[in-house]
Design a protein around this motif. Structure first.
Motif, PDB file in Angstrom:
ATOM      1  N   SER A 102      53.420  40.380  47.513  1.00 43.85           N
ATOM      2  CA  SER A 102      51.971  40.225  47.642  1.00 43.85           C
ATOM      3  C   SER A 102      51.569  38.862  48.185  1.00 43.85           C
ATOM      4  O   SER A 102      50.403  38.649  48.527  1.00 43.85           O
ATOM      5  N   ARG A 103      52.522  37.937  48.272  1.00 42.55           N
ATOM      6  CA  ARG A 103      52.218  36.643  48.888  1.00 42.55           C
ATOM      7  C   ARG A 103      51.839  36.795  50.358  1.00 42.55           C
ATOM      8  O   ARG A 103      51.159  35.941  50.915  1.00 42.55           O
ATOM      9  N   ALA A 104      52.280  37.871  50.990  1.00 43.55           N
ATOM     10  CA  ALA A 104      51.902  38.088  52.384  1.00 43.55           C
ATOM     11  C   ALA A 104      50.405  38.339  52.518  1.00 43.55           C
ATOM     12  O   ALA A 104      49.790  37.967  53.522  1.00 43.55           O
ATOM     13  N   GLN A 105      49.801  38.969  51.537  1.00 42.07           N
ATOM     14  CA  GLN A 105      48.368  39.277  51.614  1.00 42.07           C
ATOM     15  C   GLN A 105      47.492  38.166  51.014  1.00 42.07           C
ATOM     16  O   GLN A 105      46.360  37.964  51.445  1.00 42.07           O
ATOM     17  N   PHE A 106      48.015  37.464  49.995  1.00 43.56           N
ATOM     18  CA  PHE A 106      47.193  36.489  49.269  1.00 43.56           C
ATOM     19  C   PHE A 106      47.637  35.043  49.464  1.00 43.56           C
ATOM     20  O   PHE A 106      46.901  34.126  49.107  1.00 43.56           O
ATOM     21  N   GLY A 107      48.839  34.837  50.006  1.00 42.69           N
ATOM     22  CA  GLY A 107      49.346  33.490  50.174  1.00 42.69           C
ATOM     23  C   GLY A 107      50.256  33.090  49.031  1.00 42.69           C
ATOM     24  O   GLY A 107      50.235  33.671  47.946  1.00 42.69           O
ATOM     25  N   TYR A 108      51.064  32.080  49.270  1.00 38.51           N
ATOM     26  CA  TYR A 108      52.046  31.619  48.297  1.00 38.51           C
ATOM     27  C   TYR A 108      51.373  31.215  46.980  1.00 38.51           C
ATOM     28  O   TYR A 108      51.868  31.524  45.897  1.00 38.51           O
ATOM     29  N   ARG A 109      50.247  30.530  47.073  1.00 38.17           N
ATOM     30  CA  ARG A 109      49.514  30.134  45.862  1.00 38.17           C
ATOM     31  C   ARG A 109      48.363  31.096  45.558  1.00 38.17           C
ATOM     32  O   ARG A 109      48.038  31.343  44.398  1.00 38.17           O
ATOM     33  N   GLY A 110      47.760  31.659  46.571  1.00 33.58           N
ATOM     34  CA  GLY A 110      46.629  32.559  46.367  1.00 33.58           C
ATOM     35  C   GLY A 110      46.993  33.824  45.620  1.00 33.58           C
ATOM     36  O   GLY A 110      46.116  34.474  45.034  1.00 33.58           O
ATOM     37  N   VAL A 111      48.287  34.166  45.606  1.00 32.68           N
ATOM     38  CA  VAL A 111      48.708  35.381  44.906  1.00 32.68           C
ATOM     39  C   VAL A 111      48.448  35.290  43.411  1.00 32.68           C
ATOM     40  O   VAL A 111      48.451  36.311  42.714  1.00 32.68           O
ATOM     41  N   LEU A 113      45.748  35.018  41.989  1.00 36.52           N
ATOM     42  CA  LEU A 113      44.606  35.895  41.685  1.00 36.52           C
ATOM     43  C   LEU A 113      45.092  37.296  41.325  1.00 36.52           C
ATOM     44  O   LEU A 113      44.688  37.871  40.311  1.00 36.52           O
ATOM     45  N   ALA A 114      45.971  37.856  42.145  1.00 34.31           N
ATOM     46  CA  ALA A 114      46.513  39.185  41.866  1.00 34.31           C
ATOM     47  C   ALA A 114      47.422  39.162  40.643  1.00 34.31           C
ATOM     48  O   ALA A 114      47.469  40.122  39.874  1.00 34.31           O
ATOM     49  N   LEU A 115      48.125  38.064  40.458  1.00 29.94           N
ATOM     50  CA  LEU A 115      49.031  37.952  39.314  1.00 29.94           C
ATOM     51  C   LEU A 115      48.274  38.003  37.993  1.00 29.94           C
ATOM     52  O   LEU A 115      48.749  38.588  37.019  1.00 29.94           O
ATOM     53  N   LEU A 116      47.102  37.380  37.935  1.00 34.99           N
ATOM     54  CA  LEU A 116      46.306  37.410  36.709  1.00 34.99           C
ATOM     55  C   LEU A 116      45.911  38.840  36.361  1.00 34.99           C
ATOM     56  O   LEU A 116      45.939  39.247  35.191  1.00 34.99           O
ATOM     57  N   ALA A 117      45.542  39.622  37.389  1.00 37.34           N
ATOM     58  CA  ALA A 117      45.158  41.020  37.160  1.00 37.34           C
ATOM     59  C   ALA A 117      46.345  41.830  36.655  1.00 37.34           C
ATOM     60  O   ALA A 117      46.231  42.609  35.702  1.00 37.34           O
ATOM     61  N   THR A 118      47.511  41.661  37.279  1.00 39.31           N
ATOM     62  CA  THR A 118      48.670  42.454  36.881  1.00 39.31           C
ATOM     63  C   THR A 118      49.240  41.995  35.543  1.00 39.31           C
ATOM     64  O   THR A 118      49.709  42.825  34.758  1.00 39.31           O
ATOM     65  N   LEU A 119      49.181  40.703  35.254  1.00 35.86           N
ATOM     66  CA  LEU A 119      49.661  40.227  33.960  1.00 35.86           C
ATOM     67  C   LEU A 119      48.792  40.800  32.836  1.00 35.86           C
ATOM     68  O   LEU A 119      49.296  41.159  31.760  1.00 35.86           O
ATOM     69  N   PHE A 120      47.480  40.890  33.086  1.00 30.66           N
ATOM     70  CA  PHE A 120      46.583  41.534  32.128  1.00 30.66           C
ATOM     71  C   PHE A 120      47.023  42.977  31.860  1.00 30.66           C
ATOM     72  O   PHE A 120      47.007  43.446  30.718  1.00 30.66           O
ATOM     73  N   VAL A 121      47.448  43.668  32.911  1.00 28.66           N
ATOM     74  CA  VAL A 121      47.887  45.061  32.770  1.00 28.66           C
ATOM     75  C   VAL A 121      49.164  45.145  31.938  1.00 28.66           C
ATOM     76  O   VAL A 121      49.265  45.931  30.995  1.00 28.66           O
ATOM     77  N   PHE A 122      50.163  44.335  32.283  1.00 32.98           N
ATOM     78  CA  PHE A 122      51.455  44.421  31.603  1.00 32.98           C
ATOM     79  C   PHE A 122      51.336  44.086  30.115  1.00 32.98           C
ATOM     80  O   PHE A 122      51.848  44.814  29.260  1.00 32.98           O
ATOM     81  N   VAL A 123      50.674  42.984  29.808  1.00 31.78           N
ATOM     82  CA  VAL A 123      50.516  42.587  28.412  1.00 31.78           C
ATOM     83  C   VAL A 123      49.581  43.554  27.696  1.00 31.78           C
ATOM     84  O   VAL A 123      49.832  43.976  26.561  1.00 31.78           O
ATOM     85  N   GLY A 124      48.496  43.937  28.370  1.00 31.86           N
ATOM     86  CA  GLY A 124      47.541  44.857  27.760  1.00 31.86           C
ATOM     87  C   GLY A 124      48.154  46.202  27.427  1.00 31.86           C
ATOM     88  O   GLY A 124      47.880  46.773  26.367  1.00 31.86           O
ATOM     89  N   PHE A 125      48.985  46.705  28.316  1.00 35.28           N
ATOM     90  CA  PHE A 125      49.662  47.971  28.043  1.00 35.28           C
ATOM     91  C   PHE A 125      50.466  47.872  26.750  1.00 35.28           C
ATOM     92  O   PHE A 125      50.443  48.773  25.908  1.00 35.28           O
ATOM     93  N   ASN A 126      51.201  46.787  26.596  1.00 41.89           N
ATOM     94  CA  ASN A 126      52.019  46.656  25.396  1.00 41.89           C
ATOM     95  C   ASN A 126      51.186  46.443  24.143  1.00 41.89           C
ATOM     96  O   ASN A 126      51.587  46.847  23.049  1.00 41.89           O
ATOM     97  N   VAL A 127      50.029  45.823  24.282  1.00 40.53           N
ATOM     98  CA  VAL A 127      49.126  45.702  23.129  1.00 40.53           C
ATOM     99  C   VAL A 127      48.730  47.093  22.641  1.00 40.53           C
ATOM    100  O   VAL A 127      48.773  47.396  21.438  1.00 40.53           O
ATOM    101  N   VAL A 128      48.352  47.960  23.587  1.00 38.89           N
ATOM    102  CA  VAL A 128      47.974  49.326  23.223  1.00 38.89           C
ATOM    103  C   VAL A 128      49.189  50.085  22.699  1.00 38.89           C
ATOM    104  O   VAL A 128      49.110  50.803  21.694  1.00 38.89           O
ATOM    105  N   ASN A 129      50.343  49.938  23.379  1.00 39.41           N
ATOM    106  CA  ASN A 129      51.567  50.621  22.950  1.00 39.41           C
ATOM    107  C   ASN A 129      51.909  50.309  21.504  1.00 39.41           C
ATOM    108  O   ASN A 129      52.137  51.204  20.681  1.00 39.41           O
ATOM    109  N   TRP A 408      47.496  29.900  51.132  1.00 37.23           N
ATOM    110  CA  TRP A 408      46.322  30.709  50.783  1.00 37.23           C
ATOM    111  C   TRP A 408      46.038  31.669  51.936  1.00 37.23           C
ATOM    112  O   TRP A 408      45.963  31.255  53.093  1.00 37.23           O
ATOM    113  N   GLN A 409      45.892  32.930  51.628  1.00 33.17           N
ATOM    114  CA  GLN A 409      45.507  33.930  52.624  1.00 33.17           C
ATOM    115  C   GLN A 409      44.124  34.457  52.246  1.00 33.17           C
ATOM    116  O   GLN A 409      43.970  35.302  51.363  1.00 33.17           O
TER     117      GLN A 409
END
Length: 501
Positions: A102-111, A113-129, A408-409
């Motif tokens: 995803s660094r290709a779409q968001f940039g080496y550091r800009g990614v 933003l996407a990482l925060l969204a996906t980390l919320f998903v991974f941790v959140g899933f396990n909270v519910v699990n 940054w992309q």
């Protein structure tokens, strides 16, 4: 990865149980030992558990009948699996975890933003699990929730530390354990098992409404769209020449068949048994067949679910390391992986112990939020991969802020944010357990609560990114890609003992 870490990985590869040496780095073609035949069963089990059964409770909790819930769930699962399966083809073609690409779409550091969204998903899933396991084992066996949470989280952490190979084996064992038992439960329910002691429901209590149908569809779709950031994490060990069509088909069939089955099972458990806890419902059906079988079903269900806890922890580890590396370059050693998993485990435990509410209520709200965060990202990523760059990337440039993808992309960042903002008026977040609206956007209110925010996000983010990408110099990028060999990738990503650029 340093040369020493790479050597350790290859030395341990044939010794059986060993900690995976790779994490966020490139997988050399010489180490692509996975088989295409493993992908279908792996993702079949990814949905083949009591968590997915719980998703089938959402429709009846909103007044939707089991038949309509089954249909909405099946359609939603198939829709979401399309996105998930297409992401899966990126693994063997690039040999990288999803979020590095995803660094290709968001940039080496800009990614980040996407990482925060996906980390919320991974941790959140396990909270519910873990919340569902705590509640179920307490209701069935009277087990105290805190020790249960600690034990479940610890096993998931241990599996994720050992990594890819052990997790694939654990999924295979879990599938062999759970498949005959869930098949038995399905057949038993068809013949009325467990319904003798269920409270009678009013014949007209469940029916059809567009709001409930759309909500069930969106939740089922979000459930498998949520796997989009995971899939290439577990397909990146496949050979580079793996058929894209066959891989997409294997992932789609595995994840959609089990998902539709389990959601349908949950819907009928909710309507016929008035169930609101999947483990309690399984216990009731099993006990009505043979004394003690219900408890066996519950225990096997929990044990078979532990690899899924590990799946979320493992992908959260890759996401966290990618985020840290995007800010301050790191060497992805086994020590870094263990430390990151320890941090994730402690955060997960703190969240589980601090959140209050029923599992089904948390599940409903979380899955809707998860869809909102992931949809703009998956649209940007897939449009870039299939529509803009067409699978051609300069892999070494993912590992430096000074490469062709830059730090940054703005194209990806703007497309994500524009899509997310456009979704807000369409948001419909409802707490089914409390019977309260959490947030309803003005357009969702006009649509009587029908949630189409995910569709708006897909279209707006995808189209915005495609239009912004028309200014990319793709010919120049392709010349860079064509000049890179496998040896260059190994050298520039640290596999030959040299520092990363």
């Amino acid at each position: 990865m340093s040369g020493s870490s790479h050597t350790a990985h290859t030395a341990e590869a044939g010794t059986g149980l060993a900690i995976e040496g790779h994490s966020i780095d490139y997988i050399p073609e010489s180490e692509r030992h996975a088989r295409l035949s493993s992908q279908g069963p792996f993702w079949f089990l990814g949905n083949f558990h009591f968590f997915t059964i719980s998703i089938g409770f959402v429709g009846p909790s909103l007044g939707l009948s089991a038949l309509w819930t089954t249909l909405a769930g099946a359609l939603g699962i198939m829709f979401g699996t399309l996105f998930m399966a297409f992401h899966g083809s990126q693994g063997p073609e690039m040999g990288l975890p999803q979020m590095i690409q995803s660094r290709a779409q968001f940039g080496y550091r800009g990614v980040v933003l996407a990482l925060l969204a996906t980390l919320f998903v991974f941790v959140g899933f396990n909270v519910v699990n873990v919340s569902l396991i705590m509640g179920g084992l307490h209701n069935v066996f009277g087990l105290p929730p805190v020790p249960v949470a600690c034990a479940v989280i610890a096993v998931g952490a241990l599996l994720s530390i050992y990594g890819h190979d052990l997790m694939h084996k654990a999924f295979k064992w879990a599938l062999m354990l759970t498949l005959p038992l869930y098949a038995l439960v399905t057949l038993a329910l068809l013949f009325g098992a467990g319904q003798g002691d269920a409270p009678a429901a009013e014949p007209s209590s469940l029916g059809f409404s567009w709001v409930a149908f759309a909500t069930q569809f969106a939740i089922a779709a979000s459930y498998n769209i949520s796997y989009a950031p995971y899939v290439s994490d577990y397909s990146r060990y496949l050979p580079k020449n793996t058929s894209r069509t066959k891989l997409i088909a294997a992932v789609f069939l595995g994840a959609s068949l089990s998902g539709a089955w389990m959601i349908g099972l949950g819907a009928w458990l909710a309507e016929l048994l008035q169930a609101s806890d999947a483990l309690v419902a399984l216990d009731r059906v099993g006990s009505s067949l043979f004394p003690g079988l219900g408890h066996v079903l519950v225990l096997v269900s929990v044990v078979g679910f532990l690899p899924v806890i590990a799946l979320n922890t493992y992908s959260a580890m890759l996401t966290l390391l990618t985020g840290v590396d995007s800010v301050r370059r790191i060497t992805p050693t086994p020590r870094a992986r263990v430390l990151s998993i320890l941090v994730i485990t402690l955060v997960l435990l703190a969240c589980v112990l601090s959140i209050r509410g029923s599992g089904i209520s948390i599940l409903n709200t979380f899955l809707v939020l998860m869809l909102y965060f992931l949809v703009p990202w998956t649209a940007v990523n897939l449009v870039d991969y299939f529509g803009v760059r067409k699978g051609r990337y300069a892999i070494p440039h993912f590992f430096t802020p000074n490469g062709i993808y830059g730090a940054w992309q703005l194209r990806g960042i703007v497309a994500y944010l524009v899509g997310f903002v456009c979704m807000i008026p369409f948001f419909f977040i409802y707490d089914a357990a409390a019977g309260e609206e959490v947030f309803v956007g003005p357009i969702a209110r006009m649509l009587d609560g029908v949630d189409v925010a995910w569709l708006v996000g897909l279209l707006v983010s995808g189209l915005t990114y495609y239009l912004l990408s028309r200014s990319l110099d793709l010919d120049a990028e392709r010349r860079v890609v064509d000049a890179i060999s496998e040896a260059d990738i190994l050298a520039m990503t640290g596999h030959a003992g040299e520092p990363r650029p």
